[in-house]
Design a protein around this motif. Structure first.
Motif, PDB file in Angstrom:
ATOM      1  N   ALA A  29      54.275  76.907  62.579  1.00  0.00           N
ATOM      2  CA  ALA A  29      55.594  76.824  63.193  1.00  0.00           C
ATOM      3  C   ALA A  29      56.490  77.916  62.615  1.00  0.00           C
ATOM      4  CB  ALA A  29      56.204  75.453  62.920  1.00  0.00           C
ATOM      5  N   SER A  31      60.079  79.550  61.356  1.00  0.00           N
ATOM      6  CA  SER A  31      61.179  78.952  60.599  1.00  0.00           C
ATOM      7  C   SER A  31      62.078  78.197  61.564  1.00  0.00           C
ATOM      8  CB  SER A  31      61.960  80.052  59.884  1.00  0.00           C
ATOM      9  OG  SER A  31      63.038  79.494  59.184  1.00  0.00           O
ATOM     10  N   GLU A  32      62.319  76.948  61.267  1.00  0.00           N
ATOM     11  CA  GLU A  32      63.024  76.075  62.212  1.00  0.00           C
ATOM     12  C   GLU A  32      64.085  75.282  61.475  1.00  0.00           C
ATOM     13  OE1 GLU A  32      63.996  75.035  65.661  1.00  0.00           O
ATOM     14  OE2 GLU A  32      61.818  75.281  65.872  1.00  0.00           O
ATOM     15  N   ASP A  33      65.249  75.181  62.057  1.00  0.00           N
ATOM     16  CA  ASP A  33      66.306  74.312  61.544  1.00  0.00           C
ATOM     17  C   ASP A  33      66.089  72.937  62.173  1.00  0.00           C
ATOM     18  OD1 ASP A  33      68.621  72.903  60.969  1.00  0.00           O
ATOM     19  OD2 ASP A  33      69.941  74.633  61.233  1.00  0.00           O
ATOM     20  N   TRP A  34      65.331  72.094  61.458  1.00  0.00           N
ATOM     21  CA  TRP A  34      64.945  70.809  62.045  1.00  0.00           C
ATOM     22  C   TRP A  34      66.151  69.926  62.304  1.00  0.00           C
ATOM     23  CZ3 TRP A  34      60.540  71.371  64.081  1.00  0.00           C
ATOM     24  CH2 TRP A  34      59.529  72.099  63.462  1.00  0.00           C
ATOM     25  N   LEU A  37      67.706  70.937  65.497  1.00  0.00           N
ATOM     26  CA  LEU A  37      66.902  70.534  66.644  1.00  0.00           C
ATOM     27  C   LEU A  37      67.031  69.037  66.890  1.00  0.00           C
ATOM     28  CD1 LEU A  37      65.013  71.652  68.785  1.00  0.00           C
ATOM     29  CD2 LEU A  37      63.081  71.233  67.244  1.00  0.00           C
ATOM     30  N   GLY A 385      56.172  71.639  64.766  1.00  0.00           N
ATOM     31  CA  GLY A 385      56.269  72.855  65.569  1.00  0.00           C
ATOM     32  C   GLY A 385      55.707  72.683  66.967  1.00  0.00           C
ATOM     33  N   ALA A 388      58.083  70.601  68.920  1.00  0.00           N
ATOM     34  CA  ALA A 388      59.272  71.373  69.297  1.00  0.00           C
ATOM     35  C   ALA A 388      59.009  72.182  70.567  1.00  0.00           C
ATOM     36  CB  ALA A 388      59.674  72.305  68.150  1.00  0.00           C
TER      37      ALA A 388
END
Length: 463
Positions: A29, A31-34, A37, A385, A388
């Motif tokens: 995944a 880089s994600e701002d969970w 989201l 990920g 998402a």
């Protein structure tokens, strides 16, 4: 082209293979701002709920393109299906005003003394389960009383069978039953709701009835350890030879394991492990390198259908839960490939070619369900990920004027929308997404227990 069938030896190899390197392990995944989201999921849910309140309040389902509504159980007599299904999701998302308005509607309007037929299986997982989870969230005894009243009406379908296998339909007012030609899912998806109801009321006859039906089918397993999917409530005999992991059977297998996790039923734990091992050994086939579980003859193991539905994705998560994680990861990779190919996973796929057999799809949650169950096992962000991507694809293709809708054709660009939001959308995938992304403060993830309809039956933080 078929490459090989999984033998017992290859099953053991799957079980002992390095689970850290599944087929999709390199698809990390980004880089994600969970938290962001998760907030987006909540915002979309609140937006859709506002349209349901405006256009379809108290109705079973909203049609988000036209802004109309439709009944689900009994034509012309709505039971607030989407409203009941949404309650615990609203509560988890801390949408307290919306939750309270829904509870108030249930207390004032929901009455099951109706001279009309309801499908026993659907009524249990959607309404009994929804009422129980809402009761656990807020403690209102009226919700528990309504769940008990409805379950007592459904019990007539069990009592009418000499084998305790529920008929498919029951008249909620008279108790008259109809359609004994049923299947594993419809006779075996009651244990969690009925068992919880028994705990809350001190009446063990509910769980006893649910387990009796499951045991009847389990006792007829073939030497391969498989069951046929179709069964007759009056004769107690299988009416087909097809062993299935998805259509006609899926939630039966979920509730074997759930009976262990919810109630400590060791007999059901053993049955779950045995059934999963038999599936991997005798239904698992590879076509062009991808693992599928098509229907097979329950006594010989010969493939009887080359179709697999999107419903089957749940099995990836269940395999992980019962200790067959390598197989679960491998099966999830198959559906991941279908998501990459079609954006929205087809309702039905020809496993021999990996091509869609149907163009329509109904906002299906099973892929997200599998991602959640696998993520709960090891908290690997690759599952978040994948979910998402599933969520964003839904936003891109299914958002309509008044909510989220099923699709008529996933092969067109843009995809052609249908005009219906199924009740399970409110209970299932939006809850799965939120639990995966948001670090929900009202949920104890270590104790979390969801029904097949994603109703929270254990794990609320209510303090």
């Amino acid at each position: 082209m078929i490459q090989r069938t999984l033998s017992r030896r290859s099953t053991l190899a799957l079980m002992t293979a390095a689970a850290a390197t599944p087929a999709f392990a390199r698809q990390r995944a980004p880089s994600e701002d969970w938290a962001a989201l998760g907030a987006d999921v909540k915002s979309e849910f609140k937006w859709a709920w506002g349209h349901y309140v405006e256009k379809a309040w108290g109705k079973d389902e909203i049609n988000p393109v036209s802004g109309t509504s439709q009944s689900f159980f009994i034509e012309g007599h709505d039971l607030g299906l989407s409203l009941v299904e949404a309650l615990d999701t609203l509560w988890i998302m801390e949408l307290d005003d919306e939750f309270r308005a829904g509870v108030d509607w249930v207390k004032a309007n929901l009455d099951f003394d109706i001279d009309g037929e309801a499908q026993v299986f659907e009524t249990n997982i959607r309404l009994v389960g929804g009422l129980l989870s809402a009761h656990l969230a807020c403690g209102d005894p009226v919700l528990l009383a309504k769940a008990k009243d409805l379950a007592d009406r459904l019990m007539k379908a069990f009592d009418a069978s000499p084998h305790g296998l529920p008929y498919r339909y029951v008249n909620l007012k008279t108790g008259a039953v109809r359609d004994p030609e049923t299947n594993l899912a419809e006779i075996g998806t009651y244990a969690t709701e009925f068992g919880l109801l028994g705990q809350l009321t001190g009446d063990d006859r509910y769980y006893a009835a649910a387990k009796r039906a499951m045991k009847h089918a389990l006792d007829m397993r073939s030497p391969l350890g498989l069951m046929a999917a179709n069964i007759h409530a009056e004769t107690g005999k299988f009416t087909s030879r097809n062993a299935s992991i998805d259509v006609y059977a899926d939630s039966f297998y979920e509730y074997l394991w759930d009976s262990w996790e919810m109630f400590g039923d060791a007999e059901m734990k053993t049955a779950a492990q045995e059934c999963m091992a038999a599936m991997v050994a005798h239904q698992g086939h590879r076509y062009d390198g991808k693992l599928w579980f098509p229907m097979v003859d329950y006594e010989t193991g010969a493939v009887t259908s080359t179709s697999q539905t999107v419903l089957g994705a749940y099995l990836a998560g269940l395999l992980g839960q019962v200790g067959l994680k390598a197989a679960g990861d491998d099966f999830l990779a198959t559906y991941t490939a279908m998501q990459e190919k079609y954006v929205i996973i087809p309702e039905s796929t020809d496993v021999t070619t990996g091509t869609a057999r149907s163009k329509r799809t109904g906002l299906r949650p099973e892929f997200a369900d599998a991602c959640l169950n696998l993520w709960l096992g090891d908290r690997d962000d690759r599952y978040r990920g994948l979910a998402a991507i599933h969520y964003r694809n839904m936003k891109t293709t299914s958002k309509a004027a008044f909510g989220y809708t099923s699709l008529k054709d996933i092969t067109t660009r843009p995809m052609e929308q249908g005009d219906n939001c199924p009740g399970y959308w409110w209970s299932e995938q939006m809850k799965y997404y939120y639990l995966l992304f948001a670090d929900a403060k009202r949920v104890d993830y270590g104790r979390l227990q969801l029904s097949t309809e994603a109703n929270v039956l254990r794990g609320f933080r209510t303090a």
